[in-house]
Every structure is written in C-alpha cells, then in structure tokens.
Scaffold this motif. Structure first.
Motif, PDB file in Angstrom:
ATOM      1  N   THR A 300      45.387  23.247  33.536  1.00  0.00           N
ATOM      2  CA  THR A 300      46.169  22.367  32.663  1.00  0.00           C
ATOM      3  C   THR A 300      46.596  23.146  31.428  1.00  0.00           C
ATOM      4  O   THR A 300      45.948  24.144  31.055  1.00  0.00           O
ATOM      5  N   GLY A 301      47.660  22.676  30.787  1.00  0.00           N
ATOM      6  CA  GLY A 301      48.076  23.241  29.502  1.00  0.00           C
ATOM      7  C   GLY A 301      48.828  24.540  29.550  1.00  0.00           C
ATOM      8  O   GLY A 301      49.158  25.112  28.509  1.00  0.00           O
ATOM      9  N   GLY A 302      49.119  25.038  30.741  1.00  0.00           N
ATOM     10  CA  GLY A 302      49.858  26.287  30.864  1.00  0.00           C
ATOM     11  C   GLY A 302      51.330  26.052  31.105  1.00  0.00           C
ATOM     12  O   GLY A 302      51.819  24.915  31.013  1.00  0.00           O
ATOM     13  N   PRO A 303      52.070  27.104  31.440  1.00  0.00           N
ATOM     14  CA  PRO A 303      53.489  26.958  31.754  1.00  0.00           C
ATOM     15  C   PRO A 303      53.697  26.026  32.948  1.00  0.00           C
ATOM     16  O   PRO A 303      52.809  25.882  33.799  1.00  0.00           O
ATOM     17  N   ARG A 304      54.839  25.418  32.998  1.00  0.00           N
ATOM     18  CA  ARG A 304      55.165  24.536  34.118  1.00  0.00           C
ATOM     19  C   ARG A 304      55.170  25.350  35.412  1.00  0.00           C
ATOM     20  O   ARG A 304      55.692  26.453  35.467  1.00  0.00           O
ATOM     21  N   VAL A 305      54.581  24.780  36.441  1.00  0.00           N
ATOM     22  CA  VAL A 305      54.385  25.505  37.705  1.00  0.00           C
ATOM     23  C   VAL A 305      55.457  25.118  38.723  1.00  0.00           C
ATOM     24  O   VAL A 305      55.814  23.943  38.853  1.00  0.00           O
ATOM     25  N   ALA A 306      55.952  26.119  39.417  1.00  0.00           N
ATOM     26  CA  ALA A 306      56.894  25.895  40.521  1.00  0.00           C
ATOM     27  C   ALA A 306      56.363  26.617  41.753  1.00  0.00           C
ATOM     28  O   ALA A 306      55.767  27.689  41.638  1.00  0.00           O
ATOM     29  N   PRO A 307      56.552  26.051  42.933  1.00  0.00           N
ATOM     30  CA  PRO A 307      56.091  26.718  44.152  1.00  0.00           C
ATOM     31  C   PRO A 307      56.746  28.082  44.302  1.00  0.00           C
ATOM     32  O   PRO A 307      57.929  28.240  43.981  1.00  0.00           O
ATOM     33  N   PRO A 308      55.994  29.091  44.773  1.00  0.00           N
ATOM     34  CA  PRO A 308      56.579  30.427  44.942  1.00  0.00           C
ATOM     35  C   PRO A 308      57.615  30.435  46.069  1.00  0.00           C
ATOM     36  O   PRO A 308      57.561  29.612  46.984  1.00  0.00           O
ATOM     37  N   MET A 318      43.468  32.698  50.299  1.00  0.00           N
ATOM     38  CA  MET A 318      42.864  31.446  49.834  1.00  0.00           C
ATOM     39  C   MET A 318      42.875  30.375  50.920  1.00  0.00           C
ATOM     40  O   MET A 318      41.961  29.562  51.012  1.00  0.00           O
ATOM     41  N   LYS A 319      43.894  30.377  51.734  1.00  0.00           N
ATOM     42  CA  LYS A 319      43.990  29.357  52.779  1.00  0.00           C
ATOM     43  C   LYS A 319      43.045  29.625  53.945  1.00  0.00           C
ATOM     44  O   LYS A 319      42.613  28.701  54.633  1.00  0.00           O
ATOM     45  N   ARG A 320      42.702  30.894  54.169  1.00  0.00           N
ATOM     46  CA  ARG A 320      41.913  31.245  55.357  1.00  0.00           C
ATOM     47  C   ARG A 320      40.483  31.673  55.062  1.00  0.00           C
ATOM     48  O   ARG A 320      39.681  31.858  55.972  1.00  0.00           O
ATOM     49  N   ALA A 321      40.148  31.863  53.779  1.00  0.00           N
ATOM     50  CA  ALA A 321      38.867  32.470  53.413  1.00  0.00           C
ATOM     51  C   ALA A 321      37.658  31.722  53.957  1.00  0.00           C
ATOM     52  O   ALA A 321      36.635  32.324  54.269  1.00  0.00           O
ATOM     53  N   PHE A 322      37.766  30.389  54.071  1.00  0.00           N
ATOM     54  CA  PHE A 322      36.597  29.588  54.454  1.00  0.00           C
ATOM     55  C   PHE A 322      36.698  29.015  55.868  1.00  0.00           C
ATOM     56  O   PHE A 322      35.987  28.075  56.216  1.00  0.00           O
ATOM     57  N   ALA A 323      37.552  29.616  56.669  1.00  0.00           N
ATOM     58  CA  ALA A 323      37.706  29.143  58.048  1.00  0.00           C
ATOM     59  C   ALA A 323      36.417  29.318  58.847  1.00  0.00           C
ATOM     60  O   ALA A 323      36.096  28.500  59.713  1.00  0.00           O
ATOM     61  N   ASP A 324      35.656  30.376  58.541  1.00  0.00           N
ATOM     62  CA  ASP A 324      34.428  30.644  59.295  1.00  0.00           C
ATOM     63  C   ASP A 324      33.347  29.594  59.076  1.00  0.00           C
ATOM     64  O   ASP A 324      32.414  29.490  59.868  1.00  0.00           O
ATOM     65  N   VAL A 325      33.439  28.838  58.003  1.00  0.00           N
ATOM     66  CA  VAL A 325      32.457  27.770  57.748  1.00  0.00           C
ATOM     67  C   VAL A 325      33.115  26.398  57.926  1.00  0.00           C
ATOM     68  O   VAL A 325      32.635  25.395  57.395  1.00  0.00           O
ATOM     69  N   GLY A 327      35.755  25.291  56.716  1.00  0.00           N
ATOM     70  CA  GLY A 327      36.260  24.754  55.462  1.00  0.00           C
ATOM     71  C   GLY A 327      37.767  24.533  55.492  1.00  0.00           C
ATOM     72  O   GLY A 327      38.510  25.310  56.095  1.00  0.00           O
ATOM     73  N   GLN A 328      38.206  23.465  54.872  1.00  0.00           N
ATOM     74  CA  GLN A 328      39.634  23.158  54.751  1.00  0.00           C
ATOM     75  C   GLN A 328      40.071  23.485  53.325  1.00  0.00           C
ATOM     76  O   GLN A 328      39.514  22.959  52.360  1.00  0.00           O
ATOM     77  N   SER A 329      41.049  24.380  53.191  1.00  0.00           N
ATOM     78  CA  SER A 329      41.539  24.787  51.879  1.00  0.00           C
ATOM     79  C   SER A 329      42.911  24.177  51.621  1.00  0.00           C
ATOM     80  O   SER A 329      43.741  24.099  52.528  1.00  0.00           O
ATOM     81  N   ARG A 330      43.119  23.764  50.387  1.00  0.00           N
ATOM     82  CA  ARG A 330      44.408  23.184  50.012  1.00  0.00           C
ATOM     83  C   ARG A 330      44.863  23.753  48.670  1.00  0.00           C
ATOM     84  O   ARG A 330      44.128  23.700  47.685  1.00  0.00           O
ATOM     85  N   LEU A 331      46.066  24.315  48.645  1.00  0.00           N
ATOM     86  CA  LEU A 331      46.638  24.900  47.439  1.00  0.00           C
ATOM     87  C   LEU A 331      47.880  24.102  47.063  1.00  0.00           C
ATOM     88  O   LEU A 331      48.802  23.967  47.865  1.00  0.00           O
ATOM     89  N   VAL A 332      47.889  23.540  45.852  1.00  0.00           N
ATOM     90  CA  VAL A 332      49.008  22.702  45.408  1.00  0.00           C
ATOM     91  C   VAL A 332      49.573  23.260  44.104  1.00  0.00           C
ATOM     92  O   VAL A 332      48.842  23.426  43.121  1.00  0.00           O
ATOM     93  N   HIS A 333      50.879  23.562  44.099  1.00  0.00           N
ATOM     94  CA  HIS A 333      51.556  24.039  42.892  1.00  0.00           C
ATOM     95  C   HIS A 333      52.102  22.821  42.135  1.00  0.00           C
ATOM     96  O   HIS A 333      53.306  22.575  42.100  1.00  0.00           O
ATOM     97  N   ALA A 334      51.208  22.037  41.530  1.00  0.00           N
ATOM     98  CA  ALA A 334      51.617  20.858  40.769  1.00  0.00           C
ATOM     99  C   ALA A 334      52.299  21.304  39.480  1.00  0.00           C
ATOM    100  O   ALA A 334      51.901  22.312  38.888  1.00  0.00           O
ATOM    101  N   PRO A 335      53.319  20.589  39.028  1.00  0.00           N
ATOM    102  CA  PRO A 335      54.050  20.993  37.816  1.00  0.00           C
ATOM    103  C   PRO A 335      53.143  21.204  36.604  1.00  0.00           C
ATOM    104  O   PRO A 335      53.347  22.111  35.801  1.00  0.00           O
ATOM    105  N   GLU A 336      52.111  20.360  36.468  1.00  0.00           N
ATOM    106  CA  GLU A 336      51.231  20.449  35.303  1.00  0.00           C
ATOM    107  C   GLU A 336      50.184  21.550  35.413  1.00  0.00           C
ATOM    108  O   GLU A 336      49.504  21.879  34.445  1.00  0.00           O
ATOM    109  N   GLY A 337      50.029  22.137  36.608  1.00  0.00           N
ATOM    110  CA  GLY A 337      49.066  23.212  36.778  1.00  0.00           C
ATOM    111  C   GLY A 337      48.625  23.375  38.220  1.00  0.00           C
ATOM    112  O   GLY A 337      48.615  22.418  38.990  1.00  0.00           O
ATOM    113  N   LEU A 338      48.242  24.575  38.577  1.00  0.00           N
ATOM    114  CA  LEU A 338      47.816  24.884  39.941  1.00  0.00           C
ATOM    115  C   LEU A 338      46.548  24.103  40.296  1.00  0.00           C
ATOM    116  O   LEU A 338      45.653  23.924  39.464  1.00  0.00           O
ATOM    117  N   ARG A 339      46.473  23.648  41.540  1.00  0.00           N
ATOM    118  CA  ARG A 339      45.297  22.958  42.061  1.00  0.00           C
ATOM    119  C   ARG A 339      44.875  23.647  43.361  1.00  0.00           C
ATOM    120  O   ARG A 339      45.700  23.910  44.224  1.00  0.00           O
TER     121      ARG A 339
END
Length: 360
Positions: A300-308, A318-325, A327-339
């Motif tokens: 939060t509080g950083g520059p406005r985020v846009a998807p690459p 980041m999407k595949r790192a936890f496949a062995d356990v 794990g489901q990974s989700r990366l969201v480039h929300a305008p107010e900050g990366l999630r």
C-alpha cells in the motif's frame, strides 16, 4: 540400549516392559508424532500390538481423539478413569480401548530437551484405575522415551547429511544455472543482469545458510533476512503465528520473498517513503475440515500499479514455487498495490506451527 544404538522399536518396547514390571497389572505404550507434529505416525505397545495398530493417522486435534492427543496438545498429562463413558473423546478411540479391555488410561507428553513434543507415553489398566496411580513410573517412561526418540532422530539426520548435501548441491547448481539462464532473457544489459543475478543468488545463499543452522527455519526470521536489504523496519510489517518452515520449503519461500521485495523496491511500495508492505500468514480449516496455510504479501502507499506487459522469470517463479506442496499461488497487480497469496495444505513438506502451548 539407547547408547548401543538398538532400533527405536526395541528401545521403546524395553521401556514399556520396564514400566509394566514396576507397575504390575498395567499395559504401557508410546505414541510417536510425525515431523509436522500434527499426527501420530507410529505406536509401540508390546502387550497389545493390535491396540498400537489403531493409533497411526490419529490427529492431535482439537477435537482430541483420546488422552494421548489431548496430552500432547495441552502439554500436560491427561487421564480417563472410565474410558467407555468418557464423552470428551472420539467414540472410535473409546471402542479401541474397550475392545482391548482398557477401563482406565493416562497419557503424558514425551518431549525433546528443548520442550518440543515428540509423542506421548501412556499407561492403561483393564481393571480400573489403581490408587495411587504410578505417576513416577509414568514420568520416567516419558523421559526415557524422549531420550530414545531424540537419539533416533539425531542418528537419522546424521545418516542423511551426506546424501542430503549431495542432493542440495545438485539442486543448488541447477537453480543457479536456471536463474542465470532466465535472468539473461529479455534483452537486459550486462549491469542489469549482474544486479538481478546477484540478488537471486544471495537469496539462495540466505536460504541455505538457515538450513545449515537448523533442520527448519522460522518464517518470521527468514522474511526479515530476505526483506531487510530492501526496506527499513517501519516499511514492512511482519505478522503471523510462529511457523517453522520445512527444509523443502525454505528455498521456495526465500526466492519468492526476494522477488517480491526486489519488485517492491524497484517499482512498488518500497520505492516510496510513504509505501508499506505487509507480510502475514495464518493456519485455518478448509471447507472439508482440512488444515491449511495461507501466506500474504500486500503493498500500500506506493505508485499506482499496472499489470506488466509480459511475464518474466520472477512472475513464473512466484506462480510455480509451491507446486511441490500442492500450493496455489495468486499474483494480483491491484492499482493500490501488489498482492501475492499462497494457499496450501498444512503438511510436513511445508512446515508446522511451533507455539509453546501446542504442536498442531
């Protein structure tokens, strides 16, 4: 017998037989927790092997299946003087006892020298609880069982060191080569390549440094070590239940945290004096009752985020790192900050909670 490196089963059977000799009329047994500290993986009960066969797979809880689970979870002895009618516990556990004629049972936690739960030692009677209960025998049995289990695990670990180091070195070389290959893609300059490559390799080094000091790593400490070069203490909030990361998950956590911190420092919240990042995790029960683990990175509080415009190696990692356990990974480039979020089943391959008051 412990010093002569007898098998664990032989040692624990001997401990049980000694307890039975000093407390006539009882049956003694030992339950053993898995490395995650959440489930009993084995039980030794020489006077009732079919009773022992019914213990593996029982979770510590809550709700508690029986006295062993309750004792381990609560960190103190738990007794049932009327097993058949004791509605605190699971009907299947009560039936297991009554099928073997057990009327009274008391369980005591078996712990390592540093207080970590390893299992339980229990004494059972077919003819009702004696007066007085052989507490001293029970306590000695628990201490001896703890020594045997600690020695067994230390020996196991020692035998695995050479093979594990060879495995880690192969994986490390493969990871370095992969990082070098992927970092060089995308038309980066030599200076950009060296900076990105150095950061990723240092993240690997931090992860392996933690692994050499312990068989697991504290998630809060790991997060602080990886994120510290990119932000001050006030810029990053770290919160979550005390959690020990399993050896197999230390490198994935390290690389993911490094990517998130690097991106935040270059483009996101940590590139601004007003920006903040929050790292949190928790355990919870899924819809089917399965114990799960959720990890979050929120900016939060950083520059406005846009998807690459394109996905690089960091995003893929980041999407595949936890496949062995699983794990489901989700990366969201929300305008107010990366999630970024990881949601995975709680397992020995991922890690375990290590609160002082419980082990599950």
């Amino acid at each position: 017998m412990i010093a002569r490196d007898a098998t664990l089963n032989d040692v624990l059977e001997k401990v049980c037989r000694l307890a039975e000799a000093f407390a006539p009329g009882c049956m003694a047994g030992v339950t053993i927790l898995d490395r995650g500290g959440m489930t009993f993986e084995h039980c030794v009960m020489p006077s009732a092997p079919t009773f022992a066969a019914g213990i593996p797979g029982v979770e510590v809880g809550p709700p508690h299946a029986g006295t062993c689970a309750a004792a381990v979870y609560g960190g103190a002895p738990v007794a049932s003087n009327d097993v058949e009618r004791d509605e605190r516990f699971d009907p299947l556990w009560r039936k297991l006892n009554t099928d073997h004629g057990v009327c009274a049972i008391r369980s005591r936690p078996v712990c390592s020298a540093d207080g970590r739960a390893l299992g339980s030692f229990f004494i059972a009677y077919k003819g009702g609880a004696p007066d007085p209960w052989p507490e001293e025998i029970e306590a000695i049995g628990a201490r001896l069982s703890g020594l045997a289990l600690e020695r067994h695990r230390a020996t196991e670990r020692q035998k695995l060191i050479v093979g594990e180091m060879q495995h880690r070195l192969k994986n490390l070389f493969a990871a370095v080569l992969s990082i070098a290959s992927q970092t060089s893609h995308g038309g980066v300059t030599t200076a950009e390549f060296l900076k990105a490559f150095e950061g990723r390799v240092l993240a690997l080094a931090n992860a392996h440094d933690l692994l050499t000091r312990d068989e697991s790593a504290d998630l809060a400490e790991l997060t602080r070590r990886i994120v510290a070069p990119f932000a001050g203490d006030e810029s990053v909030e770290i919160t979550g239940q005390p959690f020990k990361v399993a050896p197999s998950a230390v490198v994935p956590f390290s690389l993911v945290l490094h990517e998130l911190a690097t991106n935040a420092a270059k483009y996101g919240a940590l590139s601004s004096s007003e920006g903040r990042a929050r790292v949190s995790w928790k355990s919870y029960r899924g819809e089917n009752g399965e114990r799960r683990f959720k990890f979050k990175w929120e900016e939060t509080g950083g520059p406005r985020v846009a998807p690459p415009l394109r996905s690089g190696f960091g995003t893929l990692l980041m999407k595949r790192a936890f496949a062995d356990v699983e794990g489901q990974s989700r990366l969201v480039h929300a305008p107010e900050g990366l999630r970024f979020r990881i949601d995975a089943p709680m397992s020995g391959r991922l890690g375990r909670l290590h609160e002082a008051s419980k082990t599950s």
